[in-house]
Scaffold this motif. Structure first.
Motif, PDB file in Angstrom:
ATOM      1  N   LEU A 142      17.211  -0.914  12.065  1.00  0.00           N
ATOM      2  CA  LEU A 142      16.493  -0.097  11.083  1.00  0.00           C
ATOM      3  C   LEU A 142      15.487   0.801  11.772  1.00  0.00           C
ATOM      4  N   ASP A 143      15.542   2.077  11.429  1.00  0.00           N
ATOM      5  CA  ASP A 143      14.526   3.009  11.892  1.00  0.00           C
ATOM      6  C   ASP A 143      13.179   2.605  11.271  1.00  0.00           C
ATOM      7  N   ARG A 203      13.820  -9.528  14.061  1.00  0.00           N
ATOM      8  CA  ARG A 203      13.322  -9.586  15.432  1.00  0.00           C
ATOM      9  C   ARG A 203      13.014  -8.183  15.927  1.00  0.00           C
ATOM     10  N   LEU A 204      12.312  -8.104  17.060  1.00  0.00           N
ATOM     11  CA  LEU A 204      12.000  -6.826  17.688  1.00  0.00           C
ATOM     12  C   LEU A 204      13.149  -6.395  18.597  1.00  0.00           C
ATOM     13  N   PRO A 205      13.160  -5.130  19.035  1.00  0.00           N
ATOM     14  CA  PRO A 205      14.236  -4.680  19.938  1.00  0.00           C
ATOM     15  C   PRO A 205      14.305  -5.454  21.248  1.00  0.00           C
ATOM     16  N   ASN A 206      13.179  -6.065  21.674  1.00  0.00           N
ATOM     17  CA  ASN A 206      13.207  -6.852  22.912  1.00  0.00           C
ATOM     18  C   ASN A 206      13.726  -8.269  22.697  1.00  0.00           C
ATOM     19  N   GLY A 207      14.156  -8.587  21.440  1.00  0.00           N
ATOM     20  CA  GLY A 207      14.726  -9.891  21.133  1.00  0.00           C
ATOM     21  C   GLY A 207      13.725 -10.900  20.596  1.00  0.00           C
ATOM     22  N   LYS A 208      12.428 -10.564  20.584  1.00  0.00           N
ATOM     23  CA  LYS A 208      11.410 -11.493  20.082  1.00  0.00           C
ATOM     24  C   LYS A 208      11.606 -11.707  18.582  1.00  0.00           C
ATOM     25  N   ILE A 209      11.713 -12.984  18.182  1.00  0.00           N
ATOM     26  CA  ILE A 209      11.957 -13.309  16.773  1.00  0.00           C
ATOM     27  C   ILE A 209      10.658 -13.196  15.974  1.00  0.00           C
ATOM     28  N   ILE A 210      10.709 -12.432  14.898  1.00  0.00           N
ATOM     29  CA  ILE A 210       9.558 -12.274  14.007  1.00  0.00           C
ATOM     30  C   ILE A 210       9.642 -13.258  12.843  1.00  0.00           C
ATOM     31  N   GLN A 211      10.826 -13.381  12.265  1.00  0.00           N
ATOM     32  CA  GLN A 211      11.023 -14.287  11.132  1.00  0.00           C
ATOM     33  C   GLN A 211      12.298 -15.079  11.355  1.00  0.00           C
ATOM     34  N   GLU A 212      12.158 -16.396  11.299  1.00  0.00           N
ATOM     35  CA  GLU A 212      13.315 -17.258  11.503  1.00  0.00           C
ATOM     36  C   GLU A 212      14.320 -17.096  10.361  1.00  0.00           C
ATOM     37  N   LYS A 213      15.530 -17.565  10.602  1.00  0.00           N
ATOM     38  CA  LYS A 213      16.606 -17.445   9.627  1.00  0.00           C
ATOM     39  C   LYS A 213      16.241 -18.141   8.313  1.00  0.00           C
ATOM     40  N   GLN A 214      16.426 -17.426   7.201  1.00  0.00           N
ATOM     41  CA  GLN A 214      16.156 -17.998   5.888  1.00  0.00           C
ATOM     42  C   GLN A 214      17.166 -17.472   4.873  1.00  0.00           C
ATOM     43  N   LYS A 215      17.351 -18.264   3.818  1.00  0.00           N
ATOM     44  CA  LYS A 215      18.319 -17.905   2.780  1.00  0.00           C
ATOM     45  C   LYS A 215      17.587 -17.305   1.591  1.00  0.00           C
ATOM     46  N   GLN A 216      18.151 -16.234   1.032  1.00  0.00           N
ATOM     47  CA  GLN A 216      17.489 -15.570  -0.094  1.00  0.00           C
ATOM     48  C   GLN A 216      18.515 -14.842  -0.960  1.00  0.00           C
ATOM     49  N   LEU A 257       3.057  -4.313  11.241  1.00  0.00           N
ATOM     50  CA  LEU A 257       2.671  -5.595  10.653  1.00  0.00           C
ATOM     51  C   LEU A 257       1.598  -6.168  11.569  1.00  0.00           C
ATOM     52  N   PRO A 258       0.306  -6.075  11.145  1.00  0.00           N
ATOM     53  CA  PRO A 258      -0.805  -6.437  12.044  1.00  0.00           C
ATOM     54  C   PRO A 258      -0.599  -7.791  12.712  1.00  0.00           C
ATOM     55  N   GLY A 259      -0.695  -7.777  14.043  1.00  0.00           N
ATOM     56  CA  GLY A 259      -0.560  -9.005  14.806  1.00  0.00           C
ATOM     57  C   GLY A 259       0.856  -9.329  15.230  1.00  0.00           C
ATOM     58  N   LEU A 260       1.857  -8.644  14.622  1.00  0.00           N
ATOM     59  CA  LEU A 260       3.254  -8.955  14.934  1.00  0.00           C
ATOM     60  C   LEU A 260       4.041  -7.723  15.370  1.00  0.00           C
ATOM     61  N   ILE A 261       3.954  -6.662  14.566  1.00  0.00           N
ATOM     62  CA  ILE A 261       4.761  -5.469  14.831  1.00  0.00           C
ATOM     63  C   ILE A 261       3.841  -4.261  14.884  1.00  0.00           C
ATOM     64  N   THR A 262       3.915  -3.505  15.952  1.00  0.00           N
ATOM     65  CA  THR A 262       3.105  -2.296  16.059  1.00  0.00           C
ATOM     66  C   THR A 262       3.743  -1.181  15.237  1.00  0.00           C
ATOM     67  N   ALA A 263       2.973  -0.128  15.021  1.00  0.00           N
ATOM     68  CA  ALA A 263       3.465   0.997  14.222  1.00  0.00           C
ATOM     69  C   ALA A 263       4.634   1.691  14.922  1.00  0.00           C
ATOM     70  N   HIS A 264       5.508   2.316  14.113  1.00  0.00           N
ATOM     71  CA  HIS A 264       6.634   3.121  14.607  1.00  0.00           C
ATOM     72  C   HIS A 264       7.586   2.300  15.484  1.00  0.00           C
ATOM     73  N   THR A 265       7.870   1.080  15.055  1.00  0.00           N
ATOM     74  CA  THR A 265       8.765   0.204  15.816  1.00  0.00           C
ATOM     75  C   THR A 265      10.031  -0.078  15.015  1.00  0.00           C
ATOM     76  N   ARG A 266      11.190   0.030  15.694  1.00  0.00           N
ATOM     77  CA  ARG A 266      12.451  -0.315  15.046  1.00  0.00           C
ATOM     78  C   ARG A 266      12.502  -1.813  14.774  1.00  0.00           C
ATOM     79  N   LEU A 267      13.249  -2.187  13.748  1.00  0.00           N
ATOM     80  CA  LEU A 267      13.388  -3.598  13.387  1.00  0.00           C
ATOM     81  C   LEU A 267      14.862  -3.981  13.437  1.00  0.00           C
ATOM     82  N   ILE A 268      15.130  -5.161  13.986  1.00  0.00           N
ATOM     83  CA  ILE A 268      16.497  -5.675  14.074  1.00  0.00           C
ATOM     84  C   ILE A 268      16.640  -6.805  13.059  1.00  0.00           C
ATOM     85  N   VAL A 269      17.638  -6.709  12.189  1.00  0.00           N
ATOM     86  CA  VAL A 269      17.856  -7.728  11.155  1.00  0.00           C
ATOM     87  C   VAL A 269      19.268  -8.297  11.305  1.00  0.00           C
TER      88      VAL A 269
END
Length: 715
Positions: free
Chosen positions: A466-467, A423-436, A477-489
Motif C-alpha cells: 500500500l502506498d 508490517r513495514l517494508p523492512n519486514g518488521k511486524i507491526i500487527q500480528e495475524k488476526q481474524k476479522q 503511527l506515532p512510535g511505530l510507523i513514520t510519516a510517508h511510509t509504505r505498508l505491507i499487508v
C-alpha cells in the motif's frame, strides 16, 4: 460546667449584661455523664455567635466530664436544635435553635448564616462547633480566621482530601499550615489531578476559576502537549503521545501552583512562585523537531536500501495475469503504471478465464523447477515465479502467494472474513495475524485493505503493498510507523464470501449530503407520528436509525449551509431519542443522549431543560436548578423562546421546595445519627461505671480479709 472567656469588655452594655446572666442561668443544670474518648482533656471551647449584632462572638468552655449535648442545649436555650454543616463532607457545624421564621424573641443571625454560604437566613443565637469524630477545641482567634475565609466571596479548597478522596476538614485546613504537596511528574493519589481541578471552586480576580486546558498537537495524530494560563503564569505539559496524558501532566503543575497560592493566602509567603514548565517545553519541542527530521531521513534511507535489495533479489520474469487486465512487471518493487482503475476490477469472463488457465497451466508445466525456488519478500516466503497484480495504478498492488478460486469478487457492502497482519517494508511486524470480518466500504480499517479485497476471490492469499496515502499517509503511527511510509499487508481470504450487499451504512456512505438531510427529515416525521401515537418502541427505533446519516465519519465535504442543517437535525434527533428514553424511564440513556446533543449545540435551552429533568429524577436538585436557570437564560436571549419566564419560574419554585425538603430530611437524619451515637456512649459509660464499682467492691473485700488475717496472727 462550662465557662465564658475572652469577652470583649469594650463593647459591653446593659443588654450584654442581661445576656450574660441569661447564659449563666442556662448552664446551672447539666447531666453527669461522659462523652467520647477525650483522655485527660477536661474541656474544649466552642464559639458563641449572638444574634444581636452589637455583641461580638466569644468563647464558651464545655466540660467533657458532663453531658455535652445538655450543655449545648442549655446555651441556646432549647432542646429543639438543628446542626448545619459548613461543608457536605466536613462535620464541623453551627448549631441553631429550631424555630419557625417570624417566631417571637428570635432575631436573624446573618453572621452565622454567612458561614454556611446558604441563601436562607437562620434565627437565634448560634454555636460554632469544631467536630471531627469527637469535639475539638477552637479559639476565638481561629474562629475569626475561619470566618474570614469560609465566606461568600472567598473559597478555600481542601486539595489533599480532594485528591485522596477523604472527608474534608476545612477548620484544620485554615488554622494549621498544610504540608501536602504534589510532584509534577509522579501522581500517586486515587483521583486524577485533572479531576481534582474540575471540582474546585473559587474566584481569581473576582472571576470564577474554570479549568479549561488548551491541547495542541504537533502532528495530526499526535503527540500532544497542553497549556493553561492563570494570573499571568503559563503552564505547559510534557510532550506525550496521548491527549489525556498531556492534560494530566499539565494538571499536576497547575495543582502545585494552586496549593502554593492558597498557602500564601492563608499563612503568607514572601517568596515568588517559580515555574519552569515553559522553558522545559521549549527545549523539549526543539528536541522533538530535531528527532523527527532525523527519523524521516533514516526512513528514506531505509526505503532506498530495501528498494535496491528487493530489485536485486526479486526479478519477476513471468508475464502476470490479472482479473481485470494483463499487466507485465519487470521490477516487482516498481510496477509499470497501467490504466487499471479501482472500479474496473471485475471477475474475468469465461473465455478469458479458460485462456488464462491454459496459459498458467502451460507455464507451470514448463517451469516446474523455477516454481519450486522460494525467495523472501518483506520477510514473507513466496515462490520466485509468482503473479504481481496492479489494483489501483502503481499505488496498490499485490504479490499472489496462493490464487483464489476466481468465482466471486466482492463489491461495496459485501462481507468477507479474512486473516491479516501488517508490517513495514523492512519486514518488521507491526500487527500480528488476526481474524476479522470486513464489510467493504463500511468497516473501520485501513482504506487500502478495502481496495485490495475487491480484487480477491475466496481462498486467496496475497501480500498487498500500500502506498502511504492508502495506509497511514503523512501522519504515520506515532512510535511505530513514520510519516510517508509504505505498508505491507498479508491477507488470507476465507473460502466463502457473503456477497449480499448490506444496505445500511454502505448505502449511506454513497449518498450525497443533500440526500442524507432529506432522509433525516422524512425519518423524523415518521418517528414523530409513532411517538404521538404512543408507539414508543417504534419511535425509538426510527429515531436511532437516523444516527448514521449525521455520523461525521460518513460525511464528505459539506457547505456551510449543509453543515448548519446537519447540526440542527443532529441536535434535534439526539434530544428526541433522549425524550423517548425518559418516557421509558431510562434516565441514564436520556442523560447520555443529551450529552451527545451538546456536542452539536451546547447552547440549546431544550437540552438544559431536559438535563434538569434528569438531575431532578436523580434527586440532585442543586444541579437541576443550575440547568433550568441556564435554560431560562439562553431561552430569554432567543428570538423565539420555547417557554415563558412564568413557566421557568414555576419549575424553579418547585425545585427549590424539593431542595428545602431534602435538606430538612438530611438534618433530621444527621440528628438521629448523633442522638444514637450519644445513647450508645451513655450505655457504654454506664457499663464502665458498673465495672468500676464491682472492682472497688472486690478490692474492699480483699483488703478486709487481709486485715482479719493480720489481726488473727497478732492474737
Amino acid at each position: 460546667m462550662f465557662s465564658i472567656n475572652n469577652r470583649n469588655e469594650d463593647n459591653e452594655n446593659e443588654d450584654m449584661g442581661e445576656n450574660m446572666s441569661d447564659i449563666k442561668e442556662k448552664c446551672e443544670i447539666v447531666e453527669q455523664i461522659n462523652f467520647g474518648d477525650y483522655g485527660n482533656v477536661e474541656s474544649f471551647r466552642v464559639i458563641f455567635i449572638p444574634s444581636n449584632q452589637d455583641i461580638q462572638p466569644y468563647e464558651v468552655s464545655i466540660s467533657t466530664k458532663e453531658s455535652i449535648q445538655t450543655q449545648l442545649d442549655n446555651i441556646i436555650n432549647t432542646k429543639n436544635r438543628v446542626s448545619e454543616y459548613i461543608s457536605k463532607k466536613d462535620t464541623s457545624h453551627i448549631i441553631f435553635p429550631l424555630v419557625d421564621i417570624g417566631a417571637n424573641g428570635f432575631l436573624a443571625n446573618p453572621r452565622a448564616s454567612d458561614l454556611l454560604r446558604r441563601k436562607k437566613s437562620f434565627l437565634g443565637d448560634a454555636l460554632f462547633v469544631n467536630f471531627k469524630k469527637i469535639y475539638r477545641d477552637i479559639s476565638l482567634e481561629e474562629f475569626l480566621k475561619i470566618e474570614k475565609f469560609i465566606s461568600k466571596n472567598i473559597y478555600v479548597q481542601d486539595f489533599e482530601n480532594i485528591c485522596k478522596i477523604n472527608d474534608h476538614d476545612l477548620v484544620s485546613l485554615i488554622t494549621k499550615k498544610s504540608t501536602f504537596q504534589v510532584d509534577k511528574d509522579i501522581w500517586i493519589y486515587k483521583k486524577k489531578s485533572s479531576q481534582a481541578l474540575y471540582e474546585i471552586n473559587f474566584k481569581v480576580n473576582d472571576i470564577d476559576f474554570e479549568y479549561k486546558p488548551i491541547v495542541e498537537k504537533l502532528k495530526p495524530a499526535g503527540p500532544f502537549y497542553s497549556h493553561f494560563t492563570i494570573e499571568g503564569i503559563s503552564f505547559f505539559s510534557k510532550i506525550l503521545p496521548q491527549k489525556t496524558l498531556s492534560i494530566n501532566s499539565l494538571s499536576n503543575r497547575v495543582l502545585m501552583y494552586l496549593i502554593w497560592r492558597q498557602q500564601k493566602l492563608l499563612f503568607g509567603c514572601d517568596q515568588q512562585y517559580i515555574d519552569t514548565s515553559e522553558q522545559e517545553h521549549r527545549l523539549e519541542h526543539e528536541q522533538f523537531l530535531k528527532d523527527n527530521v532525523k527519523i524521516q531521513k533514516d526512513n528514506e534511507q531505509t526505503s532506498m536500501d530495501i528498494t535496491t535489495s528487493t530489485s536485486t533479489t526479486t526479478t519477476a520474469t513471468a508475464t502476470t495475469t490479472t482479473t481485470a487486465t494483463d499487466v507485465e512487471f519487470k521490477d516487482v518493487t516498481k510496477p509499470k503504471q497501467t490504466d487499471v482503475k479501482f472500479k474496473d476490477i471485475s471477475p474475468p469472463s469465461p473465455s478469458s478465464s479458460s485462456t488464462s488457465t491454459s496459459t498458467s497451466t502451460s507455464t507451470m508445466i514448463n517451469n516446474d523447477k523455477e516454481d519450486e525456488e522460494i525467495i523472501e519478500l518483506y520477510g514473507i516466503k513466496i515462490k520466485k515465479n509468482h503473479s504481481v497484480i496492479s489494483i489501483k495504478d502503481k499505488e496498490i498492488y499485490k504479490h499472489v502467494i496462493k490464487a483464489g478460486n476466481g468465482t466471486v469478487f466482492p463489491t461495496i457492502g459485501n462481507s468477507i472474513v479474512i486473516s491479516f497482519s501488517t508490517r513495514l517494508p523492512n519486514g518488521k511486524i507491526i500487527q500480528e495475524k488476526q481474524k476479522q470480518t470486513i464489510i467493504i466500504g463500511e468497516t473501520n480499517c485501513i482504506i487500502g485493505i478495502h481496495y485490495a479485497l475487491t480484487s480477491m476471490s475466496p481462498g486467496e492469499h496475497s501480500i498487498v503493498v500500500l502506498d502511504p496515502q492508502y495506509a497511514y499517509g503523512d501522519l504515520g503511527l506515532p512510535g511505530l510507523i513514520t510519516a510517508h511510509t509504505r505498508l505491507i499487508v498479508l491477507i488470507e481470504a476465507s473460502n466463502q464470501f457473503d456477497t449480499r450487499e448490506k444496505s445500511n451504512n454502505a448505502t449511506i456512505i454513497r449518498m450525497s449530503t443533500t440526500e442524507k438531510i432529506n432522509a433525516i427529515r422524512s425519518g423524523s416525521d415518521l418517528a414523530k407520528n409513532n411517538f404521538n401515537s404512543n408507539r414508543l418502541g417504534r419511535s425509538l427505533r426510527d429515531y436511532k436509525s437516523l444516527e448514521n446519516y449525521y455520523n461525521l465519519d460518513y460525511l464528505s465535504k459539506v457547505s456551510q449551509e449543509e453543515w448548519d442543517d446537519i447540526q440542527s437535525l443532529a441536535t434535534s434527533n439526539s434530544i428526541n431519542i433522549a425524550i423517548v428514553y425518559s418516557k421509558l424511564n431510562r434516565w441514564d440513556r436520556t442523560f447520555h443522549y443529551l450529552k451527545l446533543a451538546m456536542e452539536y449545540d451546547e447552547d440549546s435551552p431544550k437540552i438544559h431543560y431536559w438535563l434538569s429533568k434528569c438531575y431532578k429524577n436523580g434527586q440532585n436538585y442543586e444541579d437541576a436548578i443550575k440547568e433550568i436557570q441556564l435554560a431560562q437564560k439562553i431561552d430569554s436571549e432567543s428570538q423565539t423562546p420555547k417557554m415563558t419566564n412564568l413557566q421557568y419560574n414555576k419549575e424553579l419554585d418547585h425545585l427549590n421546595k424539593l431542595l428545602a425538603n431534602q435538606e430538612l430530611e438530611e438534618r433530621k437524619m444527621y440528628k438521629r445519627i448523633f442522638d444514637n451515637l450519644h445513647e450508645d456512649d451513655d450505655n457504654q459509660t454506664t457499663e464502665i461505671n458498673k465495672m468500676e464499682d464491682d472492682l472497688l467492691f472486690t478490692q474492699g473485700n480483699s483488703e478486709n480479709k487481709n486485715l482479719d488475717i493480720i489481726a488473727d496472727s497478732n492474737n
